[in-house]
Enzyme design. Structure first.
Site, short mmCIF file in Angstrom:
data_model
loop_
_atom_site.label_atom_id
_atom_site.label_comp_id
_atom_site.label_asym_id
_atom_site.label_seq_id
_atom_site.Cartn_x
_atom_site.Cartn_y
_atom_site.Cartn_z
N HIS A 198 0.82 -1.29 0.05
CA HIS A 198 0.01 0.03 0.06
C HIS A 198 0.85 1.45 -0.06
CE1 HIS A 198 -0.38 0.22 4.85
NE2 HIS A 198 0.97 0.22 4.31
N CYS B 73 5.88 6.12 4.38
CA CYS B 73 4.79 5.34 3.92
C CYS B 73 4.07 5.94 2.95
CB CYS B 73 3.78 5.13 5.01
SG CYS B 73 4.51 3.79 6.66
N HIS C 257 4.94 0.17 -0.53
CA HIS C 257 5.77 -0.76 0.38
C HIS C 257 4.96 -1.77 0.65
CE1 HIS C 257 3.83 1.90 3.30
NE2 HIS C 257 3.89 0.92 4.10
N HIS D 241 3.87 -5.22 3.12
CA HIS D 241 3.90 -6.01 4.51
C HIS D 241 3.45 -7.24 4.58
CE1 HIS D 241 4.07 -2.09 6.80
NE2 HIS D 241 3.08 -1.63 5.81
N ASP E 274 -4.49 -10.99 -0.97
CA ASP E 274 -3.06 -11.44 -0.83
C ASP E 274 -2.33 -11.24 -2.08
OD1 ASP E 274 -1.14 -12.87 0.39
OD2 ASP E 274 -1.42 -14.65 -0.62
N HIS E 275 -1.22 -10.37 -2.05
CA HIS E 275 -0.29 -10.12 -3.08
C HIS E 275 -0.83 -9.20 -3.74
CE1 HIS E 275 1.70 -13.83 -1.72
NE2 HIS E 275 2.84 -13.12 -2.11
N GLU F 168 0.56 -5.43 11.79
CA GLU F 168 1.36 -4.79 10.52
C GLU F 168 3.02 -5.13 10.58
OE1 GLU F 168 0.70 -0.71 8.35
OE2 GLU F 168 1.93 -0.52 10.20
#
Length: 139
Positions: A15, A34, A40, A42, A80-81, A124
């Site tokens: 995100h 951020c 970036h 997580h 996811d991904h 996170e």
């Protein structure tokens, strides 16, 4: 007797924290690193807590396979991904982990009926975690 059950899942997603309501300077000041234009990622650890009466026949609050399937279908397959900024769930809001917890809670509240959804907690990083228990808890 009411029992709580917490199940842990892992999702990798990216995100960028950026609000169209703020200037570029305010975004950099508010979100710091951020706000990187390239985003970036997580490795999120997501805990889902449900509760209910122990079924006297099975000895369980709910069938874990049912919870796992719902989470896979409704959350994992969706996020996811993925770059959260590109998801329609975040079209009108910044994809902070706070908002991510609310989105996941709302999806599971709507889709999982095997037990009462108590909360969604997201780790996170090793230092940051966020938890949402539903709108009834807001004050």
């Amino acid at each position: 007797m009411k029992v709580h059950l917490t199940r842990r899942y892992m999702i990798a997603a990216s995100h960028r924290l950026h609000s169209d309501k703020l200037s570029d300077a305010d975004n950099r000041e508010t979100y710091g690193k951020c706000n990187n234009p390239h985003g970036h990622g997580h490795n999120y650890v997501i805990e889902v807590t449900v509760s209910g009466q122990v079924n006297p026949r099975t000895g369980m609050v709910c069938n874990l396979a049912d919870l796992d399937e719902c989470f896979r279908r409704e959350v994992m397959d969706r996020f996811d991904h993925q770059d959260l900024n590109t998801r329609h769930e975040f079209a009108a809001q910044v994809p902070t982990t706070e908002n991510f917890a609310v989105v996941i809670y709302d999806i599971l509240k709507r889709e999982f009926h095997g037990a009462h959804l108590e909360k969604v907690r997201i780790e996170e990083t090793a230092n940051n975690s966020f938890e949402f228990c539903g709108l009834a808890q807001l004050s």
